[in-house]
Design a protein around this motif. Structure first.
Motif, PDB file in Angstrom:
ATOM      1  N   LYS A 172      -3.367  -9.359   7.276  1.00 30.76           N
ATOM      2  CA  LYS A 172      -3.470 -10.701   7.890  1.00 30.76           C
ATOM      3  C   LYS A 172      -4.760 -11.389   7.458  1.00 30.76           C
ATOM      4  O   LYS A 172      -4.742 -12.535   6.995  1.00 30.76           O
ATOM      5  CB  LYS A 172      -3.433 -10.573   9.414  1.00 30.76           C
ATOM      6  CG  LYS A 172      -3.825 -11.849  10.147  1.00 30.76           C
ATOM      7  CD  LYS A 172      -3.883 -11.660  11.660  1.00 30.76           C
ATOM      8  CE  LYS A 172      -5.107 -10.888  12.140  1.00 30.76           C
ATOM      9  NZ  LYS A 172      -6.378 -11.623  12.035  1.00 30.76           N
ATOM     10  N   GLU A 194      -4.832 -12.426   3.861  1.00 30.64           N
ATOM     11  CA  GLU A 194      -3.999 -13.626   3.626  1.00 30.64           C
ATOM     12  C   GLU A 194      -4.719 -14.878   4.111  1.00 30.64           C
ATOM     13  O   GLU A 194      -4.681 -15.925   3.460  1.00 30.64           O
ATOM     14  CB  GLU A 194      -2.644 -13.492   4.347  1.00 30.64           C
ATOM     15  CG  GLU A 194      -1.691 -12.575   3.591  1.00 30.64           C
ATOM     16  CD  GLU A 194      -0.433 -12.224   4.372  1.00 30.64           C
ATOM     17  OE1 GLU A 194      -0.293 -12.663   5.543  1.00 30.64           O
ATOM     18  OE2 GLU A 194       0.408 -11.497   3.812  1.00 30.64           O
ATOM     19  N   LYS A 196      -4.946 -10.732  -1.785  1.00 31.18           N
ATOM     20  CA  LYS A 196      -3.979 -10.356  -0.743  1.00 31.18           C
ATOM     21  C   LYS A 196      -3.647  -8.883  -0.926  1.00 31.18           C
ATOM     22  O   LYS A 196      -3.044  -8.516  -1.931  1.00 31.18           O
ATOM     23  CB  LYS A 196      -2.720 -11.206  -0.870  1.00 31.18           C
ATOM     24  CG  LYS A 196      -2.939 -12.664  -0.500  1.00 31.18           C
ATOM     25  CD  LYS A 196      -1.621 -13.417  -0.525  1.00 31.18           C
ATOM     26  CE  LYS A 196      -1.879 -14.908  -0.329  1.00 31.18           C
ATOM     27  NZ  LYS A 196      -0.644 -15.688  -0.374  1.00 31.18           N
ATOM     28  N   LYS A 220      -1.523 -14.182  13.413  1.00 33.79           N
ATOM     29  CA  LYS A 220      -1.503 -14.721  12.042  1.00 33.79           C
ATOM     30  C   LYS A 220      -1.656 -16.240  12.086  1.00 33.79           C
ATOM     31  O   LYS A 220      -1.444 -16.855  13.137  1.00 33.79           O
ATOM     32  CB  LYS A 220      -0.136 -14.451  11.398  1.00 33.79           C
ATOM     33  CG  LYS A 220       0.090 -13.044  10.936  1.00 33.79           C
ATOM     34  CD  LYS A 220       1.557 -12.874  10.640  1.00 33.79           C
ATOM     35  CE  LYS A 220       1.824 -12.918   9.153  1.00 33.79           C
ATOM     36  NZ  LYS A 220       3.119 -12.287   8.843  1.00 33.79           N
TER      37      LYS A 220
END
Lengths: 149, 395
Positions: free
Chosen positions: B169, B172, B185, B327
């Motif tokens: 998470k 990202e 990532k 997220k």
């Protein structure tokens, strides 16, 4: 084995009694708060103004609060074996003293043999050797269910 | 009387391992914040610096060092040190001075240059120094993070994959952040195949140290109104409370906790105490929070913070990350900046960087990281032996 004398890695922090070693702590004369290590001048309980302490031997058995290991060699002042051998570490909660004390776990025991809440006992084991002596320290030894110390 | 102060401007120097003088990052960040605020440097009446312990004497007097580098202009000056909470203490000093009416506009700034390799203690045989002692016994920083992580696994059933989800998470989130150091990532496979450092924590789940700088221009609400910025984001709370005896969480660099054996003494968690005080100050509850920036010194520690911030009941944080609640686009995004996972820690700048991210989010200026309807943000961090902070920003 060799014939070097056995010495405490840190003098005055634990008894050198090989069968039943104890950490040496302090207990506030007035409020009963425990301390490890014992070196202090003023009680840290905010409700206590005491400056007098009794040297006490701390409980040598407690419950594992948590545990881990060291897979990489720590920096100095740690003295590592060559090659470096990973070791486990435990944080053990002493019931009477109501405090948690960290320490290495005895050689040969890794994280898969520990569990939060499991009993551990204090033992002495080599921390490192120098030219003149074998330096020992306290370590935690997890005890399997049903086994006694 | 309102206890709010206005955030007029924020700015950062990108995090990295640049190896330049820390004051360069501080000046860069301060100039960015001034530009963002739209006020000239000469109008700043108070400089509140966060100290660094790794850059010699100029670092100990960071407020003055950065003020000099910006050009002496006669402002009052202060420097704060509180390990990872240094930036928040610098903000607290500025807020107190503004609310006391001693200044109207202040610069809060922190910057660091970090050495390569391990941070080892000073030489000699010094068992009276707990930091020396724990290294002698073989207890490093990751030991503590791993103890917290393992406890979660045994008590709540958290798994290595849960900690991996936090890292995924954050990687990202930070991917598009221009100020982040690590922009990659990561996959679960990469994380779970990275080297074990302190079981259950692997290399990709432990934060690095970085160079970086962050700054804020803060002012009284009255001053903000006068320059046409009455709608500026506001600092509603700065909590820097000490732990309460008996502090029952084993914390760097100690090898033992306080004892709670005395009559009338209870065991406390210092981590839970920090946001509690912030909520109290702000008159805002956890149910009002739109987003949080928390100190993910390890991926697992991020989960402890969800619970300490009261974003979910104790033991249920992993469920939040499994559901994707934290997220971008989730109901309560955490570490939208990418967190320490993407930044690495630049100690005196980090707490300020957390507030910078909240400011951008509350203003709607976070670019590709922007979340919807951000109204209230909270930060949390922790440093050596119970130093920590929690800051609340609101629209």
């Amino acid at each position: 084995m060799n014939n070097k004398p056995v010495q405490a890695a840190i003098e005055g922090w634990f008894t050198l009694d090989t069968d039943t070693p104890h950490l040496i702590g302090a207990c506030c004369e007035k409020c009963g708060t425990y301390y490890f290590p014992k070196t202090l001048s003023f009680c840290k309980n905010p409700a206590c103004d005491s400056t007098t302490f009794n040297e006490v031997e701390l409980s040598r058995q407690g419950k594992i609060w948590s545990y881990t290991n060291a897979c990489y060699k720590p920096p100095e002042p740690f003295v590592a074996d060559e090659p470096f051998v990973p070791y486990a570490i435990a944080a053990v909660e002493l019931e009477k003293e109501q405090m948690i004390i960290l320490g290495q776990v005895v050689k040969g025991v890794d994280v898969d043999q520990m569990k939060v809440g499991k009993t551990a006992t204090l033992v002495l084991e080599t921390l490192h050797e120098d030219d003149d002596a074998i330096k020992v320290t306290w370590k935690w030894q997890p005890i399997a269910q049903g086994e006694s110390a | 009387m309102s206890q709010d102060i206005a955030v007029l401007g924020v700015g950062m120097h990108p995090w990295g391992k640049w190896g330049r003088n820390f004051s360069e990052y501080g000046v860069y960040a301060a100039r960015e914040a001034l530009k963002d605020a739209g006020i000239p440097w000469q109008d700043v009446q108070f400089v509140s610096g966060a100290a660094t312990m790794r850059c010699g004497y100029p670092g100990y007097v960071a407020g003055a060092t950065i003020a000099q580098a910006l050009g002496w202009q006669g402002a009052q000056v202060n420097t704060s040190y509180a390990a990872c909470a240094s930036g928040s203490q610098a903000l607290a000093a500025a807020r107190a001075k503004i609310l006391a009416g001693e200044c109207e506009v202040a610069l809060v700034v922190g910057a660091d240059t970090t050495p390569k390799g391990f941070l080892a203690p000073a030489k000699g045989f010094r068992p009276e120094d707990p930091d020396w002692l724990r290294f002698y016994l073989g207890i490093t920083n990751p030991t503590y993070f791993a103890l917290y992580a393992r406890r979660r696994m045994d008590l709540y059933g958290d798994t290595e994959e849960d900690f991996g989800l936090v890292k995924i998470k954050n990687s990202e989130n930070g991917f598009t952040n221009p100020n982040a150091r690590y922009k990659k990532k990561f996959t679960m496979e990469e994380i779970l195949n990275s080297a074990m450092v302190a079981d259950p924590l692997r290399l990709l789940q432990i934060c690095a140290t970085s160079d970086g700088g962050a700054a804020m221009i803060v002012s009284s609400m009255e001053y903000a109104k006068r320059i046409g910025k009455a709608n500026a984001v506001k600092v509603a709370a700065v909590s820097t409370v000490t732990p309460t005896f008996a502090s029952a969480v084993v914390e760097m660099p100690d090898i033992a906790t306080d004892s709670a054996a005395a009559a009338g003494v209870e065991a406390h968690s210092f981590r839970a105490a920090l946001p509690k005080k912030a909520y109290e100050q702000a008159g805002i509850g956890p149910e009002d929070v739109s987003l949080a920036e928390v100190y993910d010194l390890s991926s697992a520690l991020e989960l402890d913070w969800y619970e300490d911030l009261m974003l979910c009941p104790r033991g249920e944080a992993a469920q939040m990350v499994r559901e994707g609640a934290t997220k971008l686009g989730g109901r309560l995004p955490v570490n939208t900046s990418g967190g320490l996972a993407c930044f690495g820690e630049a100690v005196p700048a980090q707490a300020i960087a957390q507030v910078c991210e909240l400011t951008w989010q509350l203003r709607g200026q976070a670019g590709e990281r922007q979340i919807a309807n951000a109204k209230v943000g909270i930060t949390a961090n922790q440093g050596l032996f119970g130093h920590g902070s929690s800051v609340i920003l609101k629209k």
